[in-house]
Design an enzyme around this catalytic site. Structure first.
Site, mmCIF file in Angstrom:
data_model
loop_
_atom_site.group_PDB
_atom_site.id
_atom_site.type_symbol
_atom_site.label_atom_id
_atom_site.label_comp_id
_atom_site.label_asym_id
_atom_site.label_seq_id
_atom_site.Cartn_x
_atom_site.Cartn_y
_atom_site.Cartn_z
ATOM 1 N N CYS A 1 0.962 -1.147 -0.053
ATOM 2 C CA CYS A 1 0.199 -0.041 -0.104
ATOM 3 C C CYS A 1 0.692 1.254 -0.066
ATOM 4 O O CYS A 1 2.227 1.294 -0.563
ATOM 5 C CB CYS A 1 -1.026 0.049 1.201
ATOM 6 S SG CYS A 1 -0.050 0.212 2.636
ATOM 7 N N ARG A 2 0.550 2.286 0.512
ATOM 8 C CA ARG A 2 1.212 3.479 0.718
ATOM 9 C C ARG A 2 2.351 3.401 1.336
ATOM 10 O O ARG A 2 3.461 3.508 1.193
ATOM 11 C CB ARG A 2 0.679 4.740 0.938
ATOM 12 C CG ARG A 2 1.300 5.896 0.943
ATOM 13 C CD ARG A 2 0.186 7.286 1.103
ATOM 14 N NE ARG A 2 0.896 8.556 1.310
ATOM 15 C CZ ARG A 2 1.388 9.070 2.763
ATOM 16 N NH1 ARG A 2 1.481 8.274 3.728
ATOM 17 N NH2 ARG A 2 2.023 10.105 2.648
#
Length: 351
Positions: A87-88
């Site tokens: 993800c981020r």
């Protein structure tokens, strides 16, 4: 609330319902090595906006924050593959990894997420299409970009191959002007969701080989025409065979009459790819052998029902099956129906 709790548990290295973590973590260097291994599925669990801003090439996209994450994951991700998730920053992906691990998946989470990936000067892409990568017999790669419906972009050894390119279908569009010109264009038949003169024009350069059926060849006034049963060597390492594609249900034979349209079998450096075109489960499929990758349609009244597709897949026996041309047909149950056959069914955005 459930996802907040899951996220907190994952952050502290705990799995839901037990005291042991049910997934692995790795740094960007380990992640980069992992995703080059055969059979590893890269999963981006960020939002669509984040994905479109830049992602790891070949990543599938399922937003962890949206409802139905696990239902989509179960329909898309094969249980016998390692899932490399990011993800981020690594928090959402840790939560997603925990949920996937609880369902029996082998999961590896990218520590630090794509932020750490970029800090280590690892590459990202803004190509918004899902990409699947396969190896040929000599070790070269073929990349399949899932554009939409029946439109497929393939890249092999620096060559661009386009299948049934179409600029617009309902609200969906493809900007071919941002893609390389095609070395080969294949068109199965004349229907507007497969045959688009403007798309062909945009993709054509000097030396582009256009291969199609007689109806499309007549409508364009050029191109190499192939009929059912014809075979053609188009490069030293690339052959194509035109195979039948038609309706058998009496009420639907007007859509795709026998003998008019083509499916194609592409053999690229030993890798055999079956592009079925618009067809039902026809008897001639019994003659199609040794298929590595198959694209088979699923939406009545024009092509197959899910039941017909399952039957056809059991006849053709591809190693990997992409249901495509499926419109609003629910194909999520097909992987489970073909699990016992050992067929790797991959659901991509070929609505």
């Amino acid at each position: 609330m459930k996802k907040i709790i899951t996220c907190l548990l994952a952050t502290f290295g705990l799995a839901t319902g037990c005291c042991q973590q049910n997934y692995e973590n790795t740094d960007p260097e380990g992640f980069a090595k992992l995703i080059t291994e055969p059979g590893v599925v890269v999963l981006d669990v960020r939002t669509a906006e984040e994905f479109n801003e830049g992602h790891i090439e070949g990543a599938l996209f399922i937003d962890w924050k949206q409802d139905g994450f696990m239902e989509k994951a179960l329909a898309t991700l094969p249980k016998d593959r390692t899932i490399a998730v990011y993800c981020r920053s690594g928090r959402r992906s840790a939560s997603a990894a925990s949920e996937l691990g609880a369902e029996g998946y082998k999961v590896v989470n990218l520590l630090g997420g794509i932020l750490a990936w970029k800090e280590n000067n690892m590459p990202v892409t803004t190509d918004t299409y899902e990409v699947d990568v396969f190896q040929t017999k000599s070790g070269k790669t073929v990349k399949f970009h899932a554009l939409m419906h029946a439109s497929i972009r393939m890249v092999y050894d620096g060559r661009e191959i386009e299948i049934d390119p179409v600029l617009k279908l309902r609200e969906r569009t493809i900007d071919y002007s941002k893609m390389p010109k095609a070395d080969y264009i294949f068109v199965t038949h004349e229907h507007m969701d497969h045959f688009d003169k403007e798309a062909i024009k945009q993709l054509t350069k000097d030396g582009t080989q256009l291969i199609t059926n007689k109806r499309c060849g007549d409508m364009l006034g050029y191109g190499k025409v192939m009929g059912n049963g014809d075979k053609l060597q188009i490069a030293d390492d690339f052959t194509v065979e035109a195979v039948p594609a038609y309706n058998t249900t009496e009420a639907n034979q007007k859509f795709h009459p026998k003998g008019r349209d083509n499916g194609f079998i592409l053999t690229i450096d030993g890798l055999r790819i079956y592009i079925a075109g618009d067809t039902e489960d026809i008897p001639e499929m019994a003659d199609i052998k040794d298929i590595d990758i198959a694209f088979m349609p699923c939406n009545q009244p024009f092509t197959m029902t899910p039941e017909q597709l399952v039957k056809a897949a059991k006849v053709v026996k591809p190693k990997v099956l992409f249901p495509y041309h499926y419109g609003e047909t629910n194909v999520s149950g097909i992987p489970e129906l073909l699990k016992a056959e050992g067929i790797d069914v991959r659901i991509r955005h070929y609505e």
